[in-house]
Design an enzyme around this catalytic site. Structure first.
Site, mmCIF file in Angstrom:
data_model
loop_
_atom_site.group_PDB
_atom_site.id
_atom_site.type_symbol
_atom_site.label_atom_id
_atom_site.label_comp_id
_atom_site.label_asym_id
_atom_site.label_seq_id
_atom_site.Cartn_x
_atom_site.Cartn_y
_atom_site.Cartn_z
ATOM 1 N N CYS A 73 0.815 -1.213 0.000
ATOM 2 C CA CYS A 73 0.000 0.000 0.000
ATOM 3 C C CYS A 73 0.852 1.268 0.000
ATOM 4 O O CYS A 73 1.462 1.591 -1.015
ATOM 5 C CB CYS A 73 -0.985 -0.042 1.168
ATOM 6 S SG CYS A 73 -2.435 1.022 0.938
ATOM 7 N N HIS A 104 -3.726 -5.690 2.014
ATOM 8 C CA HIS A 104 -3.574 -5.885 3.448
ATOM 9 C C HIS A 104 -4.255 -7.213 3.786
ATOM 10 O O HIS A 104 -4.635 -7.980 2.926
ATOM 11 C CB HIS A 104 -4.246 -4.745 4.212
ATOM 12 C CG HIS A 104 -3.575 -3.420 4.024
ATOM 13 N ND1 HIS A 104 -2.331 -3.138 4.538
ATOM 14 C CD2 HIS A 104 -3.980 -2.295 3.375
ATOM 15 C CE1 HIS A 104 -1.989 -1.908 4.232
ATOM 16 N NE2 HIS A 104 -2.970 -1.361 3.517
#
Length: 236
Positions: free
Chosen positions: A96, A194
């Protein structure tokens, strides 16, 4: 593994800035799957006030909010250790915010372009809507990982340059742009996943190990495999 150590050196970059979404789980699973195969490991936690060692084998970078992301990028650029490690052939998994800052550029909270580390040939900015929810994607067949699952929470949109390849094709969710998810270049992998990514996708952890160790024996089916299958079934 590193020429200067008999242990697999796992380096966790800036847990004080880039570990907002439980990405420490990636460190734990990678170490566990190595040790189950008799591969001794050493985990090095590098905080934002520390120098980044260049002798590591696998570097892990997590996600974070806008301001910590900017600070992390500035410090990593000034330090230079992570880029030198990549040039030495270390494996990197960046998640990310970490994925964005290892690229050529990324956007701040007002979408002003800021310089990245130049490790991965990508450029990231901000989209018009936020991508939040479960994501499923099919990894490039040449990497031998198969289908992956995770959770995304970002407003980033990422374009790949000619030196990078899409890490996976999006089945459900947004990823880079609604069509592809993540990017890879040599032994560097970036992704928005995630969950954390490695507990949900044991095959991805094993890919990182193969990058540094070579062929590794398979492991017996574990709770990680069951979690992977449960998440895929729940989403699809």
């Amino acid at each position: 593994m590193s020429d200067t150590s008999s242990r697999l050196r796992i380096v966790w970059i800036y847990p004080d800035l880039l570990s907002t979404y439980g990405d420490r789980g990636n460190v734990l699973i990678l170490r566990r799957r190595a040790e189950l195969r008799g591969i001794p490991t050493e985990t090095i936690h590098v905080h934002s006030s520390d120098r980044v060692p260049v002798e590591g084998d696998i570097y892990l970078i997590g996600g974070g909010e806008d301001r910590p992301q900017i600070l992390a990028a500035e410090r990593l650029r000034a330090d230079g250790g992570l880029k030198r490690a990549a040039e030495r052939g270390a494996a990197i998994l960046a998640i990310c915010a970490g994925y964005q800052i290892i690229g050529e550029s990324y956007g701040d909270d007002a979408d002003n372009p800021l310089p990245g580390l130049g490790i991965l040939d990508i450029r990231s900015g901000r989209g018009t809507s936020r991508a939040v929810g479960e994501i499923v994607a099919d990894v490039d067949p040449g990497l031998g990982v198969g289908r992956i699952t995770g959770f995304e929470n970002h407003q980033g949109r990422t374009a790949l340059g000619p030196s990078a390849r899409p890490f996976s094709t999006t089945v459900r969710g947004v990823g880079n742009d609604g069509a592809t998810e993540g990017a890879y270049q040599g032994q560097v992998i970036g992704t928005y996943l995630h969950g954390p990514a490695l507990p949900r996708n044991p095959a991805l952890a094993d890919l990182l190990l193969r990058m540094r160790v070579g062929d590794i024996p398979p492991l017996q089916r574990s709770w990680g495999d069951a979690l992977h299958e449960e998440r895929l079934a729940a989403v699809l």
